[in-house]
Design an enzyme around this catalytic site. Structure first.
Site, PDB file in Angstrom:
ATOM      1  N   GLU A 150       0.819  -1.211   0.000  1.00 19.47           N
ATOM      2  CA  GLU A 150       0.000   0.000   0.000  1.00 19.47           C
ATOM      3  C   GLU A 150       0.854   1.264   0.000  1.00 19.47           C
ATOM      4  O   GLU A 150       1.809   1.397   0.759  1.00 19.47           O
ATOM      5  CB  GLU A 150      -0.936   0.020   1.209  1.00 19.47           C
ATOM      6  CG  GLU A 150      -1.918   1.183   1.165  1.00 19.47           C
ATOM      7  CD  GLU A 150      -3.032   1.077   2.172  1.00 19.47           C
ATOM      8  OE1 GLU A 150      -4.022   1.810   2.023  1.00 19.47           O
ATOM      9  OE2 GLU A 150      -2.914   0.255   3.100  1.00 19.47           O
ATOM     10  N   GLU A 244     -13.123   1.820   2.395  1.00 17.99           N
ATOM     11  CA  GLU A 244     -12.564   1.727   3.734  1.00 17.99           C
ATOM     12  C   GLU A 244     -12.912   3.000   4.519  1.00 17.99           C
ATOM     13  O   GLU A 244     -12.028   3.758   4.912  1.00 17.99           O
ATOM     14  CB  GLU A 244     -11.045   1.535   3.653  1.00 17.99           C
ATOM     15  CG  GLU A 244     -10.404   1.166   4.970  1.00 17.99           C
ATOM     16  CD  GLU A 244      -8.886   1.205   4.898  1.00 17.99           C
ATOM     17  OE1 GLU A 244      -8.267   0.400   5.596  1.00 17.99           O
ATOM     18  OE2 GLU A 244      -8.328   2.039   4.160  1.00 17.99           O
TER      19      GLU A 244
END
Length: 290
Positions: A150, A244
């Site tokens: 990420e 998210e």
């Protein structure tokens, strides 16, 4: 594209049981539920079997997220911490494979969130991170799992902050199951252009997180979702898109994500569900372009 949601949207603790949310996300129309990977290590084999069965029965795929802790991660200067990190990853990957998880994303190359009270060695952390991920990749591949690195904002990590850095890191690792992961929340802080960042990742993009600049559900803020969707379609992205959002104060999640005000407009569980459902419809429309 397959659309999902991180179950921590409804929770205050990372360790919350994901099982009750599998049927819920299916009824809301999602294809995917994302779970906190390391908590699979606390489940018995019977619990793992029950979760996997529930996902299969509800037609839900599972992905996993992970931010390793500072006492067991792959890029630590201390060899003992690196060794503990390797053991932790092997255990975690083995357990999530039992849930039929094929993608894990997060700060896999480092730890999260970084403690900036300690000295920062970006080059050393980069080199050790590349070595650690490269050595882990074949183990993950044997389990059918992609490692999605990420790209995080500067306040949470210092090693990889842009899509360009993410591509450079993954290219240096040089393993086919090691991919780039982008997140619109972090991109909003670091990238000059959403579309340019997505095009930079291109075929290396393995996982994609969505959320508004203030961490509300997509569609309730100011991010350029049509631009983002156009870029995803331009690179032919057909992977997972997991929202998210973090909107509730309190607990370990509120503390770690720095949620200091109620971003849900005091929503009850029913309203939280409806907000997620509407955001899913919005996301399908703007990102798939249909």
């Amino acid at each position: 594209m397959k659309f999902g949601i991180y179950y921590s949207y409804w929770e205050q603790e990372w360790s919350a049981d994901c099982l009750p949310y599998i049927e819920r996300v299916a009824k809301l129309g999602f294809d995917v539920i994302e779970i906190a990977a390391h908590h699979a290590n606390n489940f018995s084999q019977a619990q793992l079997d029950e979760i996997a069965r529930a996902a299969k029965d509800n037609g839900i795929a599972m992905t996993a997220g992970l931010g390793p802790s500072a006492d067991c991660y792959l890029a630590a200067p201390d060899p003992a911490i690196r060794k503990a990190g390797r053991a932790f990853f092997e255990k975690t990957l083995t357990n999530i494979a039992k849930l039929d998880v094929h993608s894990i994303g997060g700060a896999l190359h480092s730890y999260w969130p970084v403690d900036y009270n300690k000295p920062i060695d970006k080059q050393g952390d980069w080199e050790r991170g590349v070595e650690g991920i490269a050595s882990l990749a074949d183990f993950a591949n044997d389990l059918g799992i992609n490692l999605c690195i990420e790209v995080l904002n500067r306040f949470e990590n210092h090693v990889i902050n842009t899509a360009e850095e993410g591509v450079a890191f993954v290219t240096e690792v040089g393993k086919p199951n090691v991919k780039v992961m982008l997140d619109t929340f972090h991109m909003n802080i670091e990238e000059d252009s959403f579309s340019a960042a997505i095009r930079t990742a291109g075929p290396l993009l393995g996982h994609f997180h969505t959320g508004e600049a203030n961490r509300r559900v997509p569609g309730r803020g100011r991010l350029p979702w049509h631009e983002i969707g156009t870029a995803l379609r331009e690179i032919g992205y057909t992977g997972t898109v997991v929202m998210e959002p973090f909107v509730k104060m309190g607990g370990g999640i509120g503390k770690d994500i720095r949620v200091w005000r109620d971003l849900s407009d005091n929503a009850d569980q029913q309203k939280m569900d409806e907000d997620a459902r509407k955001s899913l419809e919005f996301s399908r429309f703007v990102l798939e372009g249909c």
